[in-house]
Every structure is written in C-alpha cells, then in structure tokens.
Design a protein around this motif. Structure first.
Motif, PDB file in Angstrom:
ATOM      1  N   SER A  49      30.202  -0.783  -4.974  1.00  0.00           N
ATOM      2  CA  SER A  49      30.088   0.569  -5.533  1.00  0.00           C
ATOM      3  C   SER A  49      29.360   1.474  -4.548  1.00  0.00           C
ATOM      4  CB  SER A  49      29.339   0.564  -6.875  1.00  0.00           C
ATOM      5  OG  SER A  49      27.932   0.554  -6.674  1.00  0.00           O
ATOM      6  N   PHE A  50      29.399   2.767  -4.851  1.00  0.00           N
ATOM      7  CA  PHE A  50      28.719   3.768  -4.029  1.00  0.00           C
ATOM      8  C   PHE A  50      27.211   3.559  -3.964  1.00  0.00           C
ATOM      9  CE2 PHE A  50      28.109   5.318  -8.274  1.00  0.00           C
ATOM     10  CZ  PHE A  50      26.871   5.961  -8.238  1.00  0.00           C
ATOM     11  N   LYS A  51      26.651   2.790  -4.886  1.00  0.00           N
ATOM     12  CA  LYS A  51      25.197   2.661  -4.995  1.00  0.00           C
ATOM     13  C   LYS A  51      24.542   2.103  -3.729  1.00  0.00           C
ATOM     14  CE  LYS A  51      24.255   3.836  -9.377  1.00  0.00           C
ATOM     15  NZ  LYS A  51      23.244   4.866  -9.751  1.00  0.00           N
ATOM     16  N   ALA A  52      25.311   1.381  -2.910  1.00  0.00           N
ATOM     17  CA  ALA A  52      24.746   0.847  -1.676  1.00  0.00           C
ATOM     18  C   ALA A  52      24.229   1.953  -0.764  1.00  0.00           C
ATOM     19  CB  ALA A  52      25.786   0.009  -0.936  1.00  0.00           C
ATOM     20  N   ARG A  53      24.825   3.131  -0.841  1.00  0.00           N
ATOM     21  CA  ARG A  53      24.421   4.239   0.024  1.00  0.00           C
ATOM     22  C   ARG A  53      22.992   4.685  -0.281  1.00  0.00           C
ATOM     23  NH1 ARG A  53      29.173   6.996   2.273  1.00  0.00           N
ATOM     24  NH2 ARG A  53      31.072   5.968   1.527  1.00  0.00           N
ATOM     25  N   GLY A  54      22.743   5.010  -1.528  1.00  0.00           N
ATOM     26  CA  GLY A  54      21.417   5.484  -1.905  1.00  0.00           C
ATOM     27  C   GLY A  54      20.348   4.421  -1.758  1.00  0.00           C
ATOM     28  N   ALA A  55      20.684   3.195  -2.149  1.00  0.00           N
ATOM     29  CA  ALA A  55      19.706   2.112  -2.045  1.00  0.00           C
ATOM     30  C   ALA A  55      19.323   1.870  -0.591  1.00  0.00           C
ATOM     31  CB  ALA A  55      20.267   0.837  -2.667  1.00  0.00           C
ATOM     32  N   THR A  56      20.308   1.895   0.297  1.00  0.00           N
ATOM     33  CA  THR A  56      20.042   1.657   1.714  1.00  0.00           C
ATOM     34  C   THR A  56      19.176   2.761   2.310  1.00  0.00           C
ATOM     35  OG1 THR A  56      22.122   0.455   1.962  1.00  0.00           O
ATOM     36  CG2 THR A  56      21.122   1.337   3.973  1.00  0.00           C
ATOM     37  N   ALA A  57      19.516   3.997   2.001  1.00  0.00           N
ATOM     38  CA  ALA A  57      18.736   5.114   2.541  1.00  0.00           C
ATOM     39  C   ALA A  57      17.282   5.030   2.105  1.00  0.00           C
ATOM     40  CB  ALA A  57      19.340   6.442   2.097  1.00  0.00           C
ATOM     41  N   LYS A  58      17.057   4.712   0.841  1.00  0.00           N
ATOM     42  CA  LYS A  58      15.683   4.634   0.339  1.00  0.00           C
ATOM     43  C   LYS A  58      14.940   3.472   0.984  1.00  0.00           C
ATOM     44  CE  LYS A  58      12.362   6.123  -2.310  1.00  0.00           C
ATOM     45  NZ  LYS A  58      11.786   7.467  -2.115  1.00  0.00           N
ATOM     46  N   LEU A  59      15.577   2.313   1.074  1.00  0.00           N
ATOM     47  CA  LEU A  59      14.920   1.148   1.678  1.00  0.00           C
ATOM     48  C   LEU A  59      14.545   1.405   3.130  1.00  0.00           C
ATOM     49  CD1 LEU A  59      17.175  -1.630   0.140  1.00  0.00           C
ATOM     50  CD2 LEU A  59      14.714  -1.385  -0.255  1.00  0.00           C
ATOM     51  N   LEU A  60      15.408   2.088   3.862  1.00  0.00           N
ATOM     52  CA  LEU A  60      15.131   2.364   5.270  1.00  0.00           C
ATOM     53  C   LEU A  60      14.029   3.404   5.456  1.00  0.00           C
ATOM     54  CD1 LEU A  60      18.771   2.362   6.670  1.00  0.00           C
ATOM     55  CD2 LEU A  60      16.991   0.666   7.138  1.00  0.00           C
ATOM     56  N   SER A  61      13.730   4.149   4.408  1.00  0.00           N
ATOM     57  CA  SER A  61      12.705   5.188   4.502  1.00  0.00           C
ATOM     58  C   SER A  61      11.301   4.677   4.193  1.00  0.00           C
ATOM     59  CB  SER A  61      13.031   6.336   3.539  1.00  0.00           C
ATOM     60  OG  SER A  61      12.717   5.980   2.197  1.00  0.00           O
ATOM     61  N   LEU A  62      11.179   3.427   3.713  1.00  0.00           N
ATOM     62  CA  LEU A  62       9.897   2.926   3.230  1.00  0.00           C
ATOM     63  C   LEU A  62       8.894   2.728   4.366  1.00  0.00           C
ATOM     64  CD1 LEU A  62      11.072   0.206   0.677  1.00  0.00           C
ATOM     65  CD2 LEU A  62      10.495   2.598   0.218  1.00  0.00           C
ATOM     66  N   SER A  63       7.645   2.972   4.053  1.00  0.00           N
ATOM     67  CA  SER A  63       6.562   2.662   4.990  1.00  0.00           C
ATOM     68  C   SER A  63       6.312   1.158   4.994  1.00  0.00           C
ATOM     69  CB  SER A  63       5.284   3.379   4.567  1.00  0.00           C
ATOM     70  OG  SER A  63       4.808   2.854   3.330  1.00  0.00           O
ATOM     71  N   ASP A  64       5.541   0.684   5.947  1.00  0.00           N
ATOM     72  CA  ASP A  64       5.198  -0.742   5.994  1.00  0.00           C
ATOM     73  C   ASP A  64       4.490  -1.171   4.720  1.00  0.00           C
ATOM     74  OD1 ASP A  64       6.319  -0.913   8.503  1.00  0.00           O
ATOM     75  OD2 ASP A  64       4.410  -0.780   9.573  1.00  0.00           O
ATOM     76  N   ARG A  65       3.613  -0.317   4.205  1.00  0.00           N
ATOM     77  CA  ARG A  65       2.885  -0.652   2.982  1.00  0.00           C
ATOM     78  C   ARG A  65       3.837  -0.772   1.799  1.00  0.00           C
ATOM     79  NH1 ARG A  65       1.479   1.836  -1.310  1.00  0.00           N
ATOM     80  NH2 ARG A  65       2.131   3.875  -0.510  1.00  0.00           N
ATOM     81  N   GLU A  66       4.773   0.161   1.697  1.00  0.00           N
ATOM     82  CA  GLU A  66       5.735   0.136   0.591  1.00  0.00           C
ATOM     83  C   GLU A  66       6.647  -1.081   0.694  1.00  0.00           C
ATOM     84  OE1 GLU A  66       6.266   4.896  -0.364  1.00  0.00           O
ATOM     85  OE2 GLU A  66       7.295   4.024   1.364  1.00  0.00           O
ATOM     86  N   ARG A  67       7.081  -1.407   1.890  1.00  0.00           N
ATOM     87  CA  ARG A  67       7.920  -2.599   2.078  1.00  0.00           C
ATOM     88  C   ARG A  67       7.159  -3.859   1.658  1.00  0.00           C
ATOM     89  NH1 ARG A  67      12.320  -2.697   5.621  1.00  0.00           N
ATOM     90  NH2 ARG A  67      11.687  -4.807   6.246  1.00  0.00           N
ATOM     91  N   ALA A  68       5.896  -3.926   2.051  1.00  0.00           N
ATOM     92  CA  ALA A  68       5.099  -5.112   1.731  1.00  0.00           C
ATOM     93  C   ALA A  68       4.883  -5.265   0.228  1.00  0.00           C
ATOM     94  CB  ALA A  68       3.755  -5.031   2.452  1.00  0.00           C
ATOM     95  N   ALA A  69       4.797  -4.135  -0.478  1.00  0.00           N
ATOM     96  CA  ALA A  69       4.582  -4.179  -1.928  1.00  0.00           C
ATOM     97  C   ALA A  69       5.803  -4.703  -2.667  1.00  0.00           C
ATOM     98  CB  ALA A  69       4.207  -2.783  -2.438  1.00  0.00           C
ATOM     99  N   GLY A  70       6.979  -4.525  -2.063  1.00  0.00           N
ATOM    100  CA  GLY A  70       8.213  -4.857  -2.750  1.00  0.00           C
ATOM    101  C   GLY A  70       8.707  -3.673  -3.555  1.00  0.00           C
TER     102      GLY A  70
END
Length: 319
Positions: A49-70
């Motif tokens: 589905s199209f949802k991969a677009r938004g999810a990918t953009a948001k995940l790639l924008s995360l800071s190291d702290r946000e990524r570590a939090a999950g």
C-alpha cells in the motif's frame, strides 16, 4: 498547509526506499465505466500500500534518540504493516497497535517483520493505547496527522501528475485523510484544473462528518473496511480536504466489496475494499459531471486475502 516543495522534498527523502508504482490506462475499467480510466497502482508499492511512503519518510527523519526509543503507531492494517516492515529494514524497533477488526493477515505480517503488536477491542482503544505508549517514551509515527507523512503520501500525486495523460477527475480513498491531503496538495500545484474527489465507506465517515460539522469530530465506526476506519480526521487533514477537495462521496460496504471484485475482473488487479470503493464512487462522478470525463483512480492498497474478499462477497450475496 503542505505545498509542492514539501512533497518534492519528501520524494527525495524516500527515493531508493520505495517503489515508483505504475501509472497505466485501464482498458477493462474504461469499458466497464464508459469513460477513460487511468490507474495509479499503489497496491504494488512495497508493503502492499501507499503507507510505505509516509512511514519511510518519518523513520528516516528520526534523531538518534528517537530511533533508540523505538517507534509506535496505531493502524487498521496497512500503516502497521508499513511501519513494521520499513522499521525492520531501517533497524528501528517498532510497536504497532491494532483493533481486533484489523485483518488477521496484517497482524501476522507485522509480527513476522519483528514488530511488537498490541491488539485492542476497538479503534478508539487503539488510539488511546498509542497515546499511552507515546507518553512512556516511544516515538509516534502517526498514520495521518503529521506534515512529513502527508508530504510523503503526496508523492503519489507527484508521480500521478508526471506519468498520467489528461485527467479531469481523480478519486482517492479517505481513512484519516493523509493520502488525499498529500495527493491534493501535489495535484492542485501541478494540475490545478483537475477535480479531486474523496471516497469513504458508510460507517467510516470521519472526513465527511468533519466537513458537515466545520471541523474534526469523533465518529462511530461500523464499516468492515478497517483500513479506512479512523475515529476522527485531524485538523491538518481536514484543512487540506476542505480547501483542496471538490467533494467527499460515501459508498456502502457492499459496493466497496463489489468494486474489489470488479477490479479483479476488469482491471486484473487484486485490491482491497479501501480501493474497491473507488468504482461505485466513480459512477457517481460520471453521473454528476457528464461527458468528456477522464478518470484517475489511486488504487491505494491490496492487503486483503482471497479468503477475506470471498467471505465479504458471500456475506453480501455477491457470489
């Protein structure tokens, strides 16, 4: 409001992570509907589905702290699948909250991708649990109430405008409104004469109820189309739809399922009812607009199993 520059920037962010899905004329749907039809096949997108677009953009924008939090998200199916799969690809731990009405296959795919899946009794409970998990420190990836997610979903419209021939009317399904908000932002900039129509199913009418009320309201959910079942639009998606979309049409679940069967028979694609609802809505558009219509359909997803669709078809006497 999201503009074309934000959509173009999102396209650069997600390039290489998602698929530029096909935009094709559909001879079968053209014959069925009696007007030229072009389809944007987002059901062939990564994760279905199209949802991969938004999810990918948001995940790639995360800071190291946000990524570590999950990360955490709420979903009726497709956003959860997209977040689980794309988070795994980007080595981010994901938690997905889904209501019991979500397709069992969506839960299976999210779990298989490594996400922690939490199931609640209903969609309102899913949103409440998501908020609690966010308060506990997880990073929210909202399915639609996020400017970056909307801009990334708008890349569907960016590609459609570039790849399609002449169109007069484009139809887009609505759950919380992230897809149509982004697509409308792109098309209004690139093809300002095209009318954009939203489509909901009865019992999943968050946007049409918001338009009637003059702003987002909480709605009762009863549609079987779980991927369109948002308990409310957001102010952000409402603002885009009220400003950019010609009208929001509402169709019964039965006709959405019939549309899924018609897409299989005439377009040769296996879609879900969230996309099948476009066909009965397209007939309404043809009745209202008249001659010289050239339709564009955003076929948003295909994450329904054959068993799901056959079961719904049997329930509605369509077999």
């Amino acid at each position: 409001m999201i503009g074309i520059s934000e959509v173009e920037a999102a396209a650069e962010i997600i390039a290489g992570h998602v698929v530029r899905t096909p935009t094709l004329p559909s001879p079968g749907l053209t014959t069925l509907l009696g007007a030229p039809v072009t389809v944007k096949l987002e059901l062939l997108q990564r994760t279905g589905s199209f949802k991969a677009r938004g999810a990918t953009a948001k995940l790639l924008s995360l800071s190291d702290r946000e990524r570590a939090a999950g990360v955490v998200a709420v979903s009726g199916g497709n956003h959860g699948i997209a977040l689980a799969v794309m988070a795994a690809a980007l080595h981010v731990k994901a938690t997905v909250v889904m209501p019991r009405s979500a397709p069992a296959r969506a839960v299976e795919i999210a779990e298989a991708a490594g996400a922690s899946v939490r199931v609640t009794d209903d969609m309102a409970g899913a949103f409440a649990l998501m908020a609690r998990l966010q308060d506990e420190g997880l990073t929210l990836v909202h399915p639609f109430d996020d400017p970056l997610v909307i801009a990334a979903q708008g890349t569907v419209g960016l590609e459609f405008a570039a790849d399609a021939g002449e169109l007069t009317d484009v139809l887009v399904s609505i759950g919380g409104g992230g897809l149509i908000a982004g697509v409308a932002a792109a098309l209004r900039a690139l093809r300002p004469d095209v009318r954009i129509w939203g489509v909901e199913t009865e019992g999943a009418q968050a946007m049409s109820e918001a338009l009637a009320a003059g702003g987002p309201v909480t709605v009762d959910l009863s549609s079987l189309v779980s991927t369109l079942c948002a308990p409310a639009a957001s102010q952000l998606t409402y603002d885009h739809v009220s400003a950019l979309v010609h009208e929001v049409l509402v169709v019964p679940d039965r006709e959405a399922v019939r549309g899924t069967l018609d897409l299989a028979d005439h377009a040769k694609v296996w879609a879900e009812p969230a996309a099948g609802c476009l066909l009965p809505a397209a007939r309404q558009v043809l009745e209202r607009v008249g001659e010289d219509v050239r339709l564009g359909l955003v076929v948003c997803g295909g994450n329904a199993t054959t068993g799901d669709v056959m079961g719904w078809a049997e329930r509605f006497g369509l077999r």
